[in-house]
Design a protein around this motif. Structure first.
Motif, PDB file in Angstrom:
ATOM      1  N   SER A 113       0.797  -1.226   0.000  1.00  0.00           N
ATOM      2  CA  SER A 113       0.000   0.000   0.000  1.00  0.00           C
ATOM      3  C   SER A 113       0.827   1.273   0.000  1.00  0.00           C
ATOM      4  O   SER A 113       0.348   2.313  -0.445  1.00  0.00           O
ATOM      5  CB  SER A 113      -0.960   0.015   1.201  1.00  0.00           C
ATOM      6  N   ASN A 114       2.072   1.217   0.524  1.00  0.00           N
ATOM      7  CA  ASN A 114       2.888   2.432   0.473  1.00  0.00           C
ATOM      8  C   ASN A 114       4.052   2.312  -0.497  1.00  0.00           C
ATOM      9  O   ASN A 114       4.991   3.102  -0.457  1.00  0.00           O
ATOM     10  CB  ASN A 114       3.375   2.843   1.874  1.00  0.00           C
ATOM     11  N   THR A 115       3.963   1.312  -1.405  1.00  0.00           N
ATOM     12  CA  THR A 115       4.995   1.162  -2.436  1.00  0.00           C
ATOM     13  C   THR A 115       4.344   0.937  -3.804  1.00  0.00           C
ATOM     14  O   THR A 115       3.917   1.885  -4.450  1.00  0.00           O
ATOM     15  CB  THR A 115       5.950   0.003  -2.090  1.00  0.00           C
ATOM     16  N   SER A 116       4.232  -0.310  -4.221  1.00  0.00           N
ATOM     17  CA  SER A 116       3.774  -0.628  -5.577  1.00  0.00           C
ATOM     18  C   SER A 116       2.345  -0.188  -5.844  1.00  0.00           C
ATOM     19  O   SER A 116       2.021   0.279  -6.950  1.00  0.00           O
ATOM     20  CB  SER A 116       3.914  -2.130  -5.839  1.00  0.00           C
ATOM     21  N   MET A 117       1.463  -0.330  -4.859  1.00  0.00           N
ATOM     22  CA  MET A 117       0.071   0.059  -5.061  1.00  0.00           C
ATOM     23  C   MET A 117      -0.098   1.574  -5.001  1.00  0.00           C
ATOM     24  O   MET A 117      -0.927   2.134  -5.717  1.00  0.00           O
ATOM     25  CB  MET A 117      -0.822  -0.633  -4.036  1.00  0.00           C
ATOM     26  N   LEU A 118       0.698   2.224  -4.169  1.00  0.00           N
ATOM     27  CA  LEU A 118       0.667   3.684  -4.117  1.00  0.00           C
ATOM     28  C   LEU A 118       1.126   4.258  -5.451  1.00  0.00           C
ATOM     29  O   LEU A 118       0.499   5.167  -6.004  1.00  0.00           O
ATOM     30  CB  LEU A 118       1.561   4.184  -2.980  1.00  0.00           C
ATOM     31  N   ALA A 119       2.211   3.711  -5.983  1.00  0.00           N
ATOM     32  CA  ALA A 119       2.718   4.175  -7.271  1.00  0.00           C
ATOM     33  C   ALA A 119       1.767   3.813  -8.406  1.00  0.00           C
ATOM     34  O   ALA A 119       1.615   4.566  -9.378  1.00  0.00           O
ATOM     35  CB  ALA A 119       4.097   3.569  -7.536  1.00  0.00           C
ATOM     36  N   GLY A 120       1.109   2.639  -8.293  1.00  0.00           N
ATOM     37  CA  GLY A 120       0.177   2.227  -9.338  1.00  0.00           C
ATOM     38  C   GLY A 120      -1.123   2.987  -9.311  1.00  0.00           C
ATOM     39  O   GLY A 120      -1.708   3.271 -10.356  1.00  0.00           O
ATOM     40  N   GLY A 121      -1.590   3.355  -8.111  1.00  0.00           N
ATOM     41  CA  GLY A 121      -2.891   4.006  -7.981  1.00  0.00           C
ATOM     42  C   GLY A 121      -2.866   5.510  -8.083  1.00  0.00           C
ATOM     43  O   GLY A 121      -3.921   6.133  -8.226  1.00  0.00           O
ATOM     44  N   MET A 122      -1.670   6.114  -8.012  1.00  0.00           N
ATOM     45  CA  MET A 122      -1.580   7.567  -8.031  1.00  0.00           C
ATOM     46  C   MET A 122      -0.501   8.020  -9.010  1.00  0.00           C
ATOM     47  O   MET A 122       0.585   7.437  -9.066  1.00  0.00           O
ATOM     48  CB  MET A 122      -1.276   8.105  -6.627  1.00  0.00           C
ATOM     49  N   THR A 123      -0.798   9.053  -9.776  1.00  0.00           N
ATOM     50  CA  THR A 123       0.162   9.535 -10.772  1.00  0.00           C
ATOM     51  C   THR A 123       1.312  10.308 -10.145  1.00  0.00           C
ATOM     52  O   THR A 123       2.403  10.352 -10.692  1.00  0.00           O
ATOM     53  CB  THR A 123      -0.543  10.435 -11.811  1.00  0.00           C
ATOM     54  N   ASN A 124       1.060  10.924  -9.000  1.00  0.00           N
ATOM     55  CA  ASN A 124       2.108  11.711  -8.350  1.00  0.00           C
ATOM     56  C   ASN A 124       2.076  11.484  -6.835  1.00  0.00           C
ATOM     57  O   ASN A 124       1.734  12.382  -6.064  1.00  0.00           O
ATOM     58  CB  ASN A 124       1.945  13.194  -8.669  1.00  0.00           C
TER      59      ASN A 124
END
Length: 342
Positions: A113-124
């Motif tokens: 949630s604070n790595t791959s999914m954060l980067a995948g779910g948010m553009t910035n």
């Protein structure tokens, strides 16, 4: 992304102070000698903060506390778990990776949630993959699909067919578009051919908030780890109708996988590990990696993780980093295709 090939198991941080005197002639004092001193500082020599960017009681927190207890005894120094929740994990990550000194005395409990999914779910995103120096993965969790205890569907196949016919009636819980629940739901809806935009996400603060909502009929579906859903499922207030992956969970051997019920390709899983700020000395990173490997292979520690329904799984720095990079690519594509990348 940095790749790490340093030798594992380095137990000390060498701090060398070299004082070189003048080598020339002096009319009054004569020739001065050369003096060299070296000091060796053992790591760790003081308390370490193990930052959990979520509230107490969740999977990341419980694993961190088990790890902190083990390593405190291993190293003879206190390792204190500090919960800094907020922003879907970004508040604690910001503190651990950007505000703390990169000296090995602040580490971050990291997960999807604070790595791959954060980067995948948010553009910035506020915290980027590149802000981490990944140390090691130490545990994984299987996703469980959870409905109300007296829900009318007898199994996951029947539930999926209902969603295909009534997508606008599906409400599901998540901490937001970067939460693993969102990616678990997105992957499942893609597999059964349902437009995710016709369903509705209900934002919650996590399992302790979302599972009661499902039990009370305020949401149709929750997707959490087996460990997070286990207690309420045991009480009968909610029911686990499927787990992800290709094999049944060792903690729920009677619950069939989604694949067994005709839904293929569900690969989203939960994991947790450790990262440190960029600039942390390589010897300290390597010492943490070696210690985590020893810990995950320790039978007593494995039992502690199994008691909270987490599977002990180790990956060293290089493999862990590569896994996260590949996962980030997949989740970015999934979120973009399904229209929930913000």
């Amino acid at each position: 992304m940095r790749k790490f090939r340093g030798k594992m198991g380095l137990g000390i941080l060498l701090a060398c102070t070299v004082a070189l005197g003048g080598c020339g002639q002096s009319a009054q004092t004569g020739t001065e000698g050369t003096e060299q001193t070296q000091t060796v500082e053992l790591y760790p020599t003081k308390q370490i903060e193990y930052v959990v960017p979520y509230s107490a009681g969740g999977g990341v927190d419980l694993v961190a506390r088990a790890a902190a207890d083990y390593l405190s005894k291993e190293w003879g120094q206190p390792i204190v778990v500090v919960n800094k929740a907020g922003g879907g994990g970004t508040v604690g990550a910001e503190y651990a990776l950007k505000q703390a000194r990169p000296d090995g005395y602040t580490v971050l409990a990291t997960n999807n949630s604070n790595t791959s999914m954060l980067a995948g779910g948010m553009t910035n995103p506020e915290i980027k993959i590149e802000d981490n120096t990944f140390v090691a993965k130490l545990g994984e969790g299987t996703l469980a699909f959870v409905v109300k205890g007296d829900a009318p569907w007898k199994d996951f196949r029947e539930f999926s067919e209902w969603v295909q016919q009534n997508p606008e009636q599906l409400t599901w819980t998540s901490v937001g578009p970067a939460g693993f629940s969102a990616f678990g739901v997105a992957e499942w809806l893609k597999a059964i051919g349902v437009d995710m935009q016709k369903t509705r996400m209900i934002v919650t603060k996590g399992a302790s908030d979302s599972l009661p909502k499902v039990a009370g009929g305020h949401a149709v579906l929750a997707v959490h780890t087996v460990g997070e859903a286990h207690a309420m499922a045991a009480s009968g207030k909610v029911r686990i109708i499927a787990v992800s992956g290709t094999a049944r969970s060792e903690f729920l051997p009677d619950v069939p996988t989604a694949q067994e019920q005709g839904v293929d390709g569900l690969t989203v899983k939960w994991w947790t590990g450790i990262s440190v700020p960029n600039g942390t000395p390589e010897s300290i990173r390597a010492q943490w990696e070696a210690a985590v490997k020893k810990m995950v292979n320790d039978s007593a520690f494995q039992q502690k993780l199994r008691e909270i329904q987490v599977e002990p799984v180790f990956a060293g720095s290089e493999d862990f980093t590569n896994e996260i990079n590949k996962e980030t690519e997949y989740y970015t594509k999934l979120a973009t295709e399904r229209g929930f990348r913000k």
